[in-house]
Design a protein around this motif. Structure first.
Motif, PDB file in Angstrom:
ATOM      1  N   HIS A  68      -8.140 -16.792  -9.878  1.00 15.09           N
ATOM      2  CA  HIS A  68      -8.701 -16.421 -11.167  1.00 15.09           C
ATOM      3  C   HIS A  68     -10.126 -16.959 -11.265  1.00 15.09           C
ATOM      4  N   VAL A  69     -10.954 -16.288 -12.072  1.00 14.34           N
ATOM      5  CA  VAL A  69     -12.388 -16.579 -12.117  1.00 14.34           C
ATOM      6  C   VAL A  69     -12.704 -17.532 -13.275  1.00 14.34           C
ATOM      7  N   GLN A  70     -13.478 -18.564 -12.956  1.00 17.15           N
ATOM      8  CA  GLN A  70     -13.913 -19.512 -13.986  1.00 17.15           C
ATOM      9  C   GLN A  70     -14.936 -18.857 -14.921  1.00 17.15           C
ATOM     10  N   LYS A  71     -15.246 -19.539 -16.020  1.00 14.76           N
ATOM     11  CA  LYS A  71     -16.169 -19.008 -17.020  1.00 14.76           C
ATOM     12  C   LYS A  71     -17.584 -18.812 -16.492  1.00 14.76           C
ATOM     13  N   ASP A  72     -17.955 -19.530 -15.434  1.00 16.41           N
ATOM     14  CA  ASP A  72     -19.305 -19.369 -14.901  1.00 16.41           C
ATOM     15  C   ASP A  72     -19.462 -18.099 -14.072  1.00 16.41           C
ATOM     16  N   GLY A  73     -18.329 -17.418 -13.779  1.00 14.90           N
ATOM     17  CA  GLY A  73     -18.386 -16.189 -12.991  1.00 14.90           C
ATOM     18  C   GLY A  73     -18.703 -16.415 -11.531  1.00 14.90           C
ATOM     19  N   LYS A  74     -18.702 -17.665 -11.093  1.00 19.34           N
ATOM     20  CA  LYS A  74     -19.094 -17.961  -9.708  1.00 19.34           C
ATOM     21  C   LYS A  74     -18.052 -18.760  -8.939  1.00 19.34           C
ATOM     22  N   THR A  75     -17.165 -19.412  -9.661  1.00 20.76           N
ATOM     23  CA  THR A  75     -16.146 -20.228  -8.995  1.00 20.76           C
ATOM     24  C   THR A  75     -14.748 -19.767  -9.394  1.00 20.76           C
ATOM     25  N   LEU A  76     -13.781 -20.144  -8.575  1.00 14.18           N
ATOM     26  CA  LEU A  76     -12.394 -19.720  -8.767  1.00 14.18           C
ATOM     27  C   LEU A  76     -11.508 -20.915  -9.080  1.00 14.18           C
TER      28      LEU A  76
ATOM     29  N   LEU B 254     -12.530 -10.876 -18.427  1.00 12.76           N
ATOM     30  CA  LEU B 254     -13.083  -9.712 -17.733  1.00 12.76           C
ATOM     31  C   LEU B 254     -14.584  -9.855 -17.516  1.00 12.76           C
ATOM     32  N   GLN B 255     -15.275 -10.471 -18.464  1.00 10.54           N
ATOM     33  CA  GLN B 255     -16.715 -10.687 -18.298  1.00 10.54           C
ATOM     34  C   GLN B 255     -16.991 -11.583 -17.104  1.00 10.54           C
ATOM     35  N   HIS B 256     -16.146 -12.591 -16.893  1.00 11.15           N
ATOM     36  CA  HIS B 256     -16.331 -13.487 -15.756  1.00 11.15           C
ATOM     37  C   HIS B 256     -16.105 -12.731 -14.437  1.00 11.15           C
ATOM     38  N   SER B 257     -15.111 -11.824 -14.431  1.00 10.91           N
ATOM     39  CA  SER B 257     -14.822 -11.051 -13.224  1.00 10.91           C
ATOM     40  C   SER B 257     -15.965 -10.113 -12.870  1.00 10.91           C
ATOM     41  N   VAL B 258     -16.600  -9.522 -13.880  1.00  3.81           N
ATOM     42  CA  VAL B 258     -17.725  -8.615 -13.630  1.00  3.81           C
ATOM     43  C   VAL B 258     -18.850  -9.353 -12.905  1.00  3.81           C
TER      44      VAL B 258
END
Length: 462
Positions: free
Chosen positions: A99-107, A311-315
């Motif tokens: 799953h993607v963290q809020k920064d969109g760069k780490t899991l 979803l925003q983090h995944s984008v």
């Protein structure tokens, strides 16, 4: 070019084409960007061509079970839309391990991932969704139920050639929303495929499970309007108009009059997440509040909380070039920008069955394990819609309506019919594993084992 070098290259290419395990290794994902932890399982990502002439290829991501994968079944997960990505939804915010963290760069590692009990395969379908593509632009404008079912079947015919170690493995199909069309349609296609093929080409389909699924346009809309009214989200007048003006036609392609009253209903509902009516929507205000939560987390004041902006983090994450390279994405073929859903696919959908109840009637007598689940906080395809559709099948009740439990608490309710189980998950929205991940893991365990949902264990007085 030296003739011997040329022959050597041809030999290598031929050996790869004949050895499916060589292609498996090319698809193997070593480590993902932003993955600051180790995992015990293998995973593979890549493409399977479903039409050589037009260059249609579906993107897949297989995540093997974290323990003893050879002994565990293969479970496919599909998302709907139509036009939405199984990678963006099912894998990255629901049942996948990453799953993607809020920064969109780490899991971070999902403790309730379904690969604890099965090998999980995610497929972006049809072409134009996620990383899936076609070299023929016209294909993206002509997707529909029939072509999607045909391409999904061809995907598996070819995928099992690449992964022969999964041939004969117990195979289940799961998913949600408009996959309520894809899943029974693919199941029907596999059953009919198996009747024509020899033993080694048979796909060992054991059953399927759909969540908050579109099943029948009439019942889906009837149940939705009733749900909106019963929980106090719309007025009596709007409820009456919805039933009058939206009583026929496709769920996807409504009339102009119906659209107008649907707009009124949205105004009356206000700024809520209609996919999960009791949780906050992803808004700018929520994001500002979230920054406060992040600061508190740094000093250990709170635990991980529900995040409606996943979803925003995944984008952000799946548009990172290094992520796409790690997943073997064909950047020249796929869309230059990855998104959770494709408007092009959705707006140009050509054929949508008004009902798939006829497929249920065809498949139920065959003995497949068929479960339908429903999060009771979903206002898009609510529990009332699903109950109407199941009632229309007129199945004999085996075990009457009762509560099921998880850790001593009511997890929801269930009823077992001849050939079908219905499970309601209390407090879950449209994406059951997103809102109730622990209960969803309990659910998939029961489904795969073919056992009833757990009841409350009675404690002895002695």
């Amino acid at each position: 070019m030296n003739i011997f070098l040329f022959l050597f290259i041809v030999k290598i290419q031929l050996s790869f084409s004949l050895d499916p395990y060589a292609q498996q290794q090319l698809d193997r994902v070593s480590k993902l960007p932003g993955q600051n932890f180790n995992v015990s399982f293998e995973h593979y990502a890549g493409y399977v061509t479903v039409n050589e002439e037009s260059g249609r290829a579906l993107f897949y991501w297989l995540l093997e079970a974290d323990e003893d994968p050879s002994s565990k079944p293969l479970v496919l997960w599909l998302n709907g839309g139509p036009g939405c990505s199984a990678i963006g939804y099912g894998l990255a915010e629901e049942i996948g391990p990453f799953h993607v963290q809020k920064d969109g760069k780490t899991l971070y590692l999902n403790p309730y991932s379904w690969n604890k009990v099965a090998n999980i395969l995610f497929v972006d379908t049809p072409v134009g969704v996620g990383f899936s593509y076609s070299n023929t632009t016209n294909d993206l404008l002509n997707n529909g139920d029939k072509s999607t079912a045909a391409d999904n079947l061809e995907f598996f015919v070819q995928w099992f050639k690449r992964f022969p170690n999964y041939k004969g493995r117990d195979f289940y199909i799961t998913g949600e929303s408009y996959a309520g069309h894809y899943i029974p349609q693919l199941s029907q296609a596999i059953v009919r495929h198996n009747l024509k093929k020899k033993d080694e080409e048979v796909i060992n389909l054991k059953g399927f499970m759909v969540g908050n699924a579109l099943i029948d346009d009439f019942y889906d809309q009837l149940g939705r309007f009733q749900y909106l009214w019963s929980v106090g989200m719309i007025s009596d007048q709007t409820f009456e108009q919805l039933n009058i003006l939206c009583d026929s036609g496709s769920f996807l392609h409504t009339s102009e009059q119906c659209d107008e009253v649907l707009d009124i209903s949205l105004e009356e509902m206000g700024d809520i997440d209609i996919y999960s009516i009791f949780t906050p929507p992803c808004t700018a205000k929520f994001n500002r509040f979230n920054q406060l939560l992040k600061r508190k987390k740094k000093i250990g004041l709170i635990k991980r909380s529900y995040d409606p902006c996943t979803l925003q983090h995944s984008v952000i994450y799946f548009n990172l070039p290094e992520v796409q390279n790690a997943l073997h994405v064909h950047s020249k073929n796929s869309s230059s920008k990855w998104d959770t859903c494709s408007d092009m696919v959705n707006k140009n959908w050509k054929d949508s069955a008004t009902s798939v109840l006829n497929i249920y009637r065809e498949l139920i007598p065959l003995g497949l394990r068929i479960w339908i689940l429903s999060g009771d906080a979903d206002a898009v395809v609510p529990v009332t819609s699903t109950r109407y559709s199941i009632d229309a099948l007129e199945l004999q009740t085996i075990s009457p309506w009762h509560a099921w439990h998880d850790d001593g608490q009511v997890g929801g309710w269930t009823q077992e019919y001849q050939g079908l189980n219905f499970v309601v998950v209390r407090g879950a929205g449209h994406e059951v594993p997103l809102h109730k991940p622990k209960q969803a893991l309990t659910l998939i365990k029961s489904f795969l084992s073919g056992t009833s949902m757990p009841k409350l264990e009675k404690v002895s007085d002695s």
